[in-house]
Design an enzyme around this catalytic site. Structure first.
Site, PDB file in Angstrom:
ATOM      1  N   GLY A  63      11.535 -15.375 -29.607  1.00 45.44           N
ATOM      2  CA  GLY A  63      11.933 -16.194 -30.749  1.00 45.44           C
ATOM      3  C   GLY A  63      12.981 -17.194 -30.312  1.00 45.44           C
ATOM      4  O   GLY A  63      13.351 -17.270 -29.138  1.00 45.44           O
ATOM      5  N   SER A  89      18.085 -15.618 -33.310  1.00 46.21           N
ATOM      6  CA  SER A  89      17.085 -14.883 -34.092  1.00 46.21           C
ATOM      7  C   SER A  89      17.236 -13.375 -33.935  1.00 46.21           C
ATOM      8  O   SER A  89      16.474 -12.609 -34.537  1.00 46.21           O
ATOM      9  CB  SER A  89      15.668 -15.318 -33.685  1.00 46.21           C
ATOM     10  N   GLY A  90      18.191 -12.927 -33.122  1.00 46.28           N
ATOM     11  CA  GLY A  90      18.453 -11.502 -32.996  1.00 46.28           C
ATOM     12  C   GLY A  90      17.685 -10.806 -31.896  1.00 46.28           C
ATOM     13  O   GLY A  90      17.487  -9.591 -31.944  1.00 46.28           O
ATOM     14  N   LYS A  91      17.290 -11.555 -30.857  1.00 50.91           N
ATOM     15  CA  LYS A  91      16.483 -10.966 -29.774  1.00 50.91           C
ATOM     16  C   LYS A  91      17.249  -9.880 -29.014  1.00 50.91           C
ATOM     17  O   LYS A  91      16.733  -8.783 -28.794  1.00 50.91           O
ATOM     18  CB  LYS A  91      16.030 -12.059 -28.795  1.00 50.91           C
ATOM     19  N   ASP A 141      16.714  -8.809 -20.371  1.00 50.89           N
ATOM     20  CA  ASP A 141      17.119  -9.825 -21.337  1.00 50.89           C
ATOM     21  C   ASP A 141      17.156 -11.207 -20.678  1.00 50.89           C
ATOM     22  O   ASP A 141      17.332 -11.334 -19.469  1.00 50.89           O
ATOM     23  CB  ASP A 141      18.505  -9.488 -21.902  1.00 50.89           C
ATOM     24  N   GLU A 142      16.990 -12.249 -21.507  1.00 51.69           N
ATOM     25  CA  GLU A 142      17.033 -13.652 -21.075  1.00 51.69           C
ATOM     26  C   GLU A 142      15.893 -13.977 -20.105  1.00 51.69           C
ATOM     27  O   GLU A 142      16.083 -14.641 -19.081  1.00 51.69           O
ATOM     28  CB  GLU A 142      18.391 -13.982 -20.426  1.00 51.69           C
ATOM     29  N   CYS A 200      16.898 -22.707 -40.013  1.00 54.07           N
ATOM     30  CA  CYS A 200      17.185 -24.072 -39.572  1.00 54.07           C
ATOM     31  C   CYS A 200      18.603 -24.465 -39.974  1.00 54.07           C
ATOM     32  O   CYS A 200      18.995 -24.342 -41.137  1.00 54.07           O
ATOM     33  CB  CYS A 200      16.169 -25.026 -40.186  1.00 54.07           C
ATOM     34  N   CYS A 209      18.104 -27.630 -42.627  1.00 51.61           N
ATOM     35  CA  CYS A 209      17.552 -27.525 -43.981  1.00 51.61           C
ATOM     36  C   CYS A 209      17.452 -26.098 -44.502  1.00 51.61           C
ATOM     37  O   CYS A 209      17.156 -25.893 -45.675  1.00 51.61           O
ATOM     38  CB  CYS A 209      16.171 -28.187 -44.039  1.00 51.61           C
ATOM     39  N   CYS A 228      13.762 -26.028 -37.622  1.00 50.18           N
ATOM     40  CA  CYS A 228      12.352 -25.883 -37.945  1.00 50.18           C
ATOM     41  C   CYS A 228      11.592 -27.053 -37.305  1.00 50.18           C
ATOM     42  O   CYS A 228      12.203 -27.989 -36.778  1.00 50.18           O
ATOM     43  CB  CYS A 228      12.153 -25.871 -39.464  1.00 50.18           C
TER      44      CYS A 228
END
Length: 224
Positions: A12, A16-18, A96-97, A155, A158, A199
């Protein structure tokens, strides 16, 4: 001979909390599945660790963190070398990453070998870069994955669900398509964020070339 392991890829955009999801998955596999794990994180050699050395840090759940081994992005085979020293005391490998590992040398070949040895792998990373292109080793890991978890953010412009990282120049302009893929200086300039989540409608990239040119011609009228 151990059965082939399974690969879960958590992907993501930024924020986004990965990493939080990765930490939570490893902890739950340990607590409820009684599986031991070892965790690794990519480190860009010129930059050094993005997080405190030796940890995967979650920005959620009260900042939970787990020990991790830093691996230079140009040496993904170090993951396998570290794993061999564990002498089967490990069941699950966390990484990770993944986006910072380039396609060559491929992280996916290392992951494939680890899976063939019977270890489960849980990996997390960005799938798209600031210009909306597939990023680093993540796309090939997605192709190899048994399970894919896609996360979204909101986003910054928006408030809609966001799938893309937005990179800005110090003056606040959208970054050029031809800029360096990885910016080593991640600090803010004059209080302005250099990275945001966007977005598709709000995402902006300067100088982005047209990838496809479609010529549309009117059909010829049949002659009488």
């Amino acid at each position: 001979m151990r059965q082939r392991g399974t690969l879960t890829v958590i992907t993501g955009t930024m924020s986004s909390g990965k990493t939080s999801k990765l930490v939570r998955e490893l902890e739950q596999m340990n607590r409820y599945g009684r599986k031991t794990f070892i965790a690794f994180k990519a480190v860009i050699p010129q930059e050094g660790a993005r997080d405190p050395e030796g940890w995967l840090e979650s920005k959620e759940n009260g900042g939970r963190r787990i020990p991790a081994i830093s691996v230079p992005t140009d040496r993904p085979s170090d993951i396998l070398a570290h794993l061999i020293t564990q002498e089967r005391r490990v069941d699950v490998v966390g990484i990770d990453e993944t986006q910072f590992f380039p396609e060559t040398p491929g992280l996916w070949t290392v992951a494939d070998k680890i899976l063939s040895l019977g270890y489960d792998v849980v990996a997390a990373g960005l799938d798209l870069d600031f210009a909306g292109r597939p990023f680093g080793s993540t796309p090939k890991l997605l192709a190899l994955a048994d399970t894919v978890v896609k996360l979204t953010a909101f986003c910054d412009k928006c408030g809609s669900p966001a799938r893309l990282p937005q990179r800005l120049t110090p003056s606040g302009e959208p970054e050029s398509y031809f800029a360096d893929l990885i910016r080593l200086d991640r600090s803010e300039t004059a209080g302005r964020k250099l990275y945001e989540t966007r977005c598709y409608q709000c995402h902006e990239v300067r100088d982005k070339p047209a990838l496809f040119v479609i010529n549309v011609t009117e059909p010829k009228t049949p002659s009488a």
